[in-house]
Write an enzyme that holds these catalytic residues in place. Sequence first.
Site, PDB file in Angstrom:
ATOM      1  N   GLU A 166       0.878  -1.183   0.000  1.00 52.45           N
ATOM      2  CA  GLU A 166       0.000   0.000   0.000  1.00 52.45           C
ATOM      3  C   GLU A 166       0.901   1.214   0.000  1.00 52.45           C
ATOM      4  O   GLU A 166       1.607   1.457   0.976  1.00 52.45           O
ATOM      5  CB  GLU A 166      -0.896  -0.006   1.250  1.00 52.45           C
ATOM      6  CG  GLU A 166      -1.795  -1.223   1.382  1.00 52.45           C
ATOM      7  CD  GLU A 166      -2.907  -1.251   0.342  1.00 52.45           C
ATOM      8  OE1 GLU A 166      -3.148  -0.236  -0.328  1.00 52.45           O
ATOM      9  OE2 GLU A 166      -3.537  -2.311   0.203  1.00 52.45           O
ATOM     10  N   CYS A 213      -2.372   9.205   2.978  1.00 56.02           N
ATOM     11  CA  CYS A 213      -2.157   8.741   1.604  1.00 56.02           C
ATOM     12  C   CYS A 213      -3.353   9.037   0.699  1.00 56.02           C
ATOM     13  O   CYS A 213      -3.198   9.113  -0.515  1.00 56.02           O
ATOM     14  CB  CYS A 213      -1.831   7.250   1.604  1.00 56.02           C
ATOM     15  SG  CYS A 213      -3.034   6.300   2.549  1.00 56.02           S
TER      16      CYS A 213
HETATM   17  P1  NAD Z   1       8.711   4.822   4.021  1.00 54.82           P
HETATM   18  O1  NAD Z   1       8.580   4.080   2.752  1.00 54.82           O
HETATM   19  O2  NAD Z   1       9.859   5.726   4.191  1.00 54.82           O
HETATM   20  O3  NAD Z   1       8.770   3.819   5.257  1.00 54.82           O
HETATM   21  C1  NAD Z   1       7.753   2.885   5.499  1.00 54.82           C
HETATM   22  C2  NAD Z   1       8.328   1.756   6.327  1.00 54.82           C
HETATM   23  O4  NAD Z   1       9.304   1.061   5.553  1.00 54.82           O
HETATM   24  C3  NAD Z   1       9.041   2.192   7.611  1.00 54.82           C
HETATM   25  O5  NAD Z   1       8.761   1.254   8.623  1.00 54.82           O
HETATM   26  C4  NAD Z   1      10.501   2.138   7.199  1.00 54.82           C
HETATM   27  O6  NAD Z   1      11.397   1.971   8.298  1.00 54.82           O
HETATM   28  C5  NAD Z   1      10.516   0.933   6.300  1.00 54.82           C
HETATM   29  N1  NAD Z   1      11.623   0.884   5.341  1.00 54.82           N
HETATM   30  C6  NAD Z   1      12.359   1.911   4.850  1.00 54.82           C
HETATM   31  N2  NAD Z   1      13.251   1.452   3.964  1.00 54.82           N
HETATM   32  C7  NAD Z   1      13.097   0.106   3.897  1.00 54.82           C
HETATM   33  C8  NAD Z   1      13.729  -0.926   3.146  1.00 54.82           C
HETATM   34  N3  NAD Z   1      14.736  -0.660   2.308  1.00 54.82           N
HETATM   35  N4  NAD Z   1      13.304  -2.193   3.309  1.00 54.82           N
HETATM   36  C9  NAD Z   1      12.278  -2.473   4.154  1.00 54.82           C
HETATM   37  N5  NAD Z   1      11.653  -1.536   4.902  1.00 54.82           N
HETATM   38  C10 NAD Z   1      12.054  -0.259   4.766  1.00 54.82           C
HETATM   39  O7  NAD Z   1       7.317   5.580   4.211  1.00 54.82           O
HETATM   40  P2  NAD Z   1       6.939   6.614   5.357  1.00 54.82           P
HETATM   41  O8  NAD Z   1       7.604   7.915   5.023  1.00 54.82           O
HETATM   42  O9  NAD Z   1       7.133   6.006   6.691  1.00 54.82           O
HETATM   43  O10 NAD Z   1       5.348   6.754   5.165  1.00 54.82           O
HETATM   44  C11 NAD Z   1       4.756   7.658   4.323  1.00 54.82           C
HETATM   45  C12 NAD Z   1       4.356   6.973   3.034  1.00 54.82           C
HETATM   46  O11 NAD Z   1       3.416   5.924   3.328  1.00 54.82           O
HETATM   47  C13 NAD Z   1       3.625   7.879   2.078  1.00 54.82           C
HETATM   48  O12 NAD Z   1       4.121   7.661   0.777  1.00 54.82           O
HETATM   49  C14 NAD Z   1       2.175   7.445   2.188  1.00 54.82           C
HETATM   50  O13 NAD Z   1       1.389   7.731   1.064  1.00 54.82           O
HETATM   51  C15 NAD Z   1       2.326   5.992   2.417  1.00 54.82           C
HETATM   52  N6  NAD Z   1       1.109   5.425   3.012  1.00 54.82           N
HETATM   53  C16 NAD Z   1       0.296   4.672   2.220  1.00 54.82           C
HETATM   54  C17 NAD Z   1      -0.890   4.137   2.731  1.00 54.82           C
HETATM   55  C18 NAD Z   1      -1.806   3.311   1.883  1.00 54.82           C
HETATM   56  O14 NAD Z   1      -2.729   2.719   2.433  1.00 54.82           O
HETATM   57  N7  NAD Z   1      -1.594   3.237   0.582  1.00 54.82           N
HETATM   58  C19 NAD Z   1      -1.222   4.363   4.073  1.00 54.82           C
HETATM   59  C20 NAD Z   1      -0.360   5.138   4.855  1.00 54.82           C
HETATM   60  C21 NAD Z   1       0.814   5.651   4.312  1.00 54.82           C
END
Ligand code: NAD
Length: 499
Positions: A255, A289
């Site tokens: 997501e 999001c």
């Molecule tokens: P992010 O991608 O930076 O991080 C998300 C998670 O992934 C964190 O727990 C992070 O530590 C982990 N992560 C980072 N790099 C990784 C890697 N290389 N391998 C595995 N895990 C890794 O996102 P964010 O800044 O925490 O959240 C904001 C984003 O989330 C926005 O783009 C938002 O749109 C999205 N979001 C989407 C939904 C949905 O339902 N589509 C819901 C909420 C948030």
Amino acid sequence: MLTTEHPTAQATHYPMVIGDELVATGSQDLIDPATGQAFATVAVAKTEDVNQAVIHAKQAQVSWAELTYGERSAALMKFADALEQKADLLAKLESQNAGKPLKLTQNGDIPVAIDNLRYFASVLRRQEGAAAGSYVGGYTSMLRREPIGVVAAITPWNYPLMMAVWKIGPALAAGNAIVIKPAPNTPITTIELAKVALESGLPAGLINVVTGGAEVGERLCTHPDIRMLSFTGSTQTGKRVMELASQGVKRVTIELGGKAPFVVFADADIEAAAQGAVVGAYANSGQDCTAATRFYVQNEAYDAFLKRFTELTKQIRVGHPFAPDTDIGPLASAAQLHKVHSYVEAARQQEIKVVTGGELSDQPGYFYQPTILAEAPQNASCVQEEIFGPVVVVNRFRDEAEAIASANDTKYGLAASVWTTNVQRAMRVSAAIEAGTVWVNDHLPLGSEIPHGGFKHSGIGKDLSHYALEEYTIVKHVMLDNTGVQRKPWHFTVFGEAE
Ligand code: NAD
């Protein structure tokens, strides 16, 4: 701007939850977004902690999957009740850790998450295979939905507890065990949730929490005993998770980001659209999001809509999360604040009009005023990229075809809204927009029974609803011979002659 005493001012160290142990390995500061100051620390998992969490999950999953649907449902209901007992504490912890207004966590994040969990606890009893018929002569086919095994969940910082429950609910309901990694800056309520799960009687190892950043996430993505990755976060990280998953042929649901269009036709109720806009754009400081980010308004209604939307935007009360009159709190981190402001600066350089907001505050904490940009070119970064803060763009359109083309012209496809009083137009435009959710005359509402998930670069798979439950199961076909005939009529195609 009001400031209020924090409810949990002591520097607590938050441990991981692995099996039934609280594991305090490592330490990283947690920053209060309202002050910019550290207020607690959290553990950071080493490889050994991740491995232990997976071992515990693997053991717990076997007996959990053997429970009847009724037993599993009752255990999850008890867990939901125990969370509800702690709802007030969870709301306060979430508000402090993520900077969310208390009125949002108390009336939104926490009760909604508990309702989501109760939904999965009940819908699991409705699980069934889709077939029990004789599709091939002489045989009966059954379809079973089996649990997948150990699921790893990786969550973002914008709705920490709710995103955890969106994964834990269907994963456990389907008979899996989970290892969850919250975002490094907002782990507290996920840790508390796992503790409450143990207190409520859920078996040790069913929910394990490992904390840390990308490194810990990648360990989960590559662990050989994890069969599924359930990820919510940015599109960029989602691609990396898919890449890592491919090496172990793991199932994924992802997501990802969004850039929701909000399309206002001249025949819309403009006051309703302006009220919906201010909520859709700035809920959770725009760190949502599905937030309304790209406004397309038909020429004839443009001035009236922009005037009213701007008036309402200026009335938004930006303040301390614990102040009762706060509408939106700070952004969740310094990095997010600077990212958001850099989009506004880029827009200024491109001579895009800043109608209101767009200034950094000199207060401590990561506060940002709601900001409206206007009449930006469709290819501008503020139109195409996810800003993830209280910054929106209000553009014009001429006719329905142009509105649809502009709405679909980004890589994202998570959510959208259409504002019109013409029912045929509502039907046409909602069908033509490429997004997982299209609201008509509103923007944002979600429900446990209705699916949420993106098209295009916004992701693969669904959260919420029975579709989410299906994501966490694997379909098995069981085929039984009905006849007892030793040499079947079709065997000659492989061996011997036809009889
Ligand atoms: P992010 O991608 O930076 O991080 C998300 C998670 O992934 C964190 O727990 C992070 O530590 C982990 N992560 C980072 N790099 C990784 C890697 N290389 N391998 C595995 N895990 C890794 O996102 P964010 O800044 O925490 O959240 C904001 C984003 O989330 C926005 O783009 C938002 O749109 C999205 N979001 C989407 C939904 C949905 O339902 N589509 C819901 C909420 C948030």
